[in-house]
Design an enzyme around this catalytic site. Structure first.
Site, PDB file in Angstrom:
ATOM      1  N   ASP A  34     -13.909   3.361   6.941  1.00 31.30           N
ATOM      2  CA  ASP A  34     -13.794   2.334   7.990  1.00 31.30           C
ATOM      3  C   ASP A  34     -15.125   1.708   8.409  1.00 31.30           C
ATOM      4  OD1 ASP A  34     -14.353   4.766   9.209  1.00 31.30           O
ATOM      5  OD2 ASP A  34     -12.412   4.897  10.246  1.00 31.30           O
ATOM      6  N   LYS A  48      -6.462  -8.548   2.586  1.00 31.81           N
ATOM      7  CA  LYS A  48      -5.794  -7.352   3.109  1.00 31.81           C
ATOM      8  C   LYS A  48      -6.849  -6.233   3.194  1.00 31.81           C
ATOM      9  CE  LYS A  48      -1.978  -4.217   2.068  1.00 31.81           C
ATOM     10  NZ  LYS A  48      -0.910  -3.903   1.118  1.00 31.81           N
TER      11      LYS A  48
END
Ligand code: SAH
Length: 244
Positions: A34, A48
């Site tokens: 992340d 995406k």
């Protein structure tokens, strides 16, 4: 249907290669840890984005392969270079469990190089890169590598020098090097390369032993020839200065 394993460099856009940008442009899906997906998400918000937490590396690779097998072009992002304590190797290992799929590794500036540039020119000659993380390597083997590199007078660049669980590992590494090198050996470390709070420091091996660093730091231990020139850490290549 393809997977790019992309090195983003240390963190800022201008240290990303054009080839990395092209790969990110070309893909439909961007996946990665992340923190790294966060680095580029503003620029690629139309893609995406699938981010996964740290320590889910294999799962991240399976996600990438499964997306690719759906016909998507996927970019798996890593900081620095994907082949230096990055995801490139694991990506090949995981992908072989599936139907053949094309993988392209896109190199990036690794922390050893971006950090060295901030400190001066500490790596110039032979150097060894060692990670102090014992998550995947037994500590005894790490110690052996540090000792051998120290005995062979390599400049040593340390990745993963600390974490909450491993707060004294840098101290232990310095103690091993001190068996072979003078206490006054010139060293350095750089925090947050290419990110907010970037800072480089030059100090002696003895001082480094007493220093606490965090995991966003890369450490440099000079060889017997490394010196400080005008505040910069420099390892001579061996040119005779009076002949230059
Ligand atoms: N693939 C990455 C390395 C990942 S291992 C690369 O090639 O750079 C993670 C370690 O890399 C960190 O603990 C730290 O030692 C180093 N590192 C990665 N990015 C860094 C940065 N921006 N600033 C300082 N050190 C960094």
């Amino acid at each position: 249907m393809k997977i790019y394993v992309v090195g983003l460099g240390p963190g800022e856009d201008r240290q990303m290669t054009q080839r990395a940008l092209d790969a990110l442009e070309a893909c439909d899906v961007i996946t990665g840890y992340d923190v790294y997906v966060d680095l580029i998400k503003d620029r690629f918000q139309h893609k995406k984005l699938i981010s996964t937490p740290m320590k889910k590396e294999a799962e991240r690779c399976h996600i990438a392969v499964e997306e690719a097998l759906k016909g998507q072009t996927v970019a798996m992002v890593c900081s620095g270079d994907p082949g230096v304590y990055g995801m490139a190797g694991l990506m090949y290992e995981v992908a072989q469990q599936y139907d053949p799929i094309e993988i392209e590794v896109v190199p990036g500036i690794t922390a050893a190089c971006s950090g060295a540039a901030i400190l001066g020119a500490p790596l110039i000659h032979d150097f060894a890169v060692i990670s102090l993380s014992d998550l995947l390597t037994p500590w005894e083997r790490i110690e052996k590598r540090i000792e051998c590199a120290a005995a062979a007078d390599f400049v040593i660049c340390l990745y993963n020098p600390s974490s909450k669980k491993r707060s004294d590992y840098l101290k232990r590494a310095c103690e091993l090097v001190l068996k072979h090198r003078e206490a006054g050996t010139k060293c350095g470390f750089v925090k947050n390369i290419g990110r907010e709070g970037e800072a480089g420091y030059v100090l002696t091996l003895e001082e480094l032993r007493e220093t606490q660093v965090d995991m966003f730091t890369t450490v440099f231990i000079g060889n017997s020839q490394t010196r400080e020139i005008g505040g910069k850490l420099v390892t001579p290549r061996g040119y005779q200065i009076d002949q230059l």
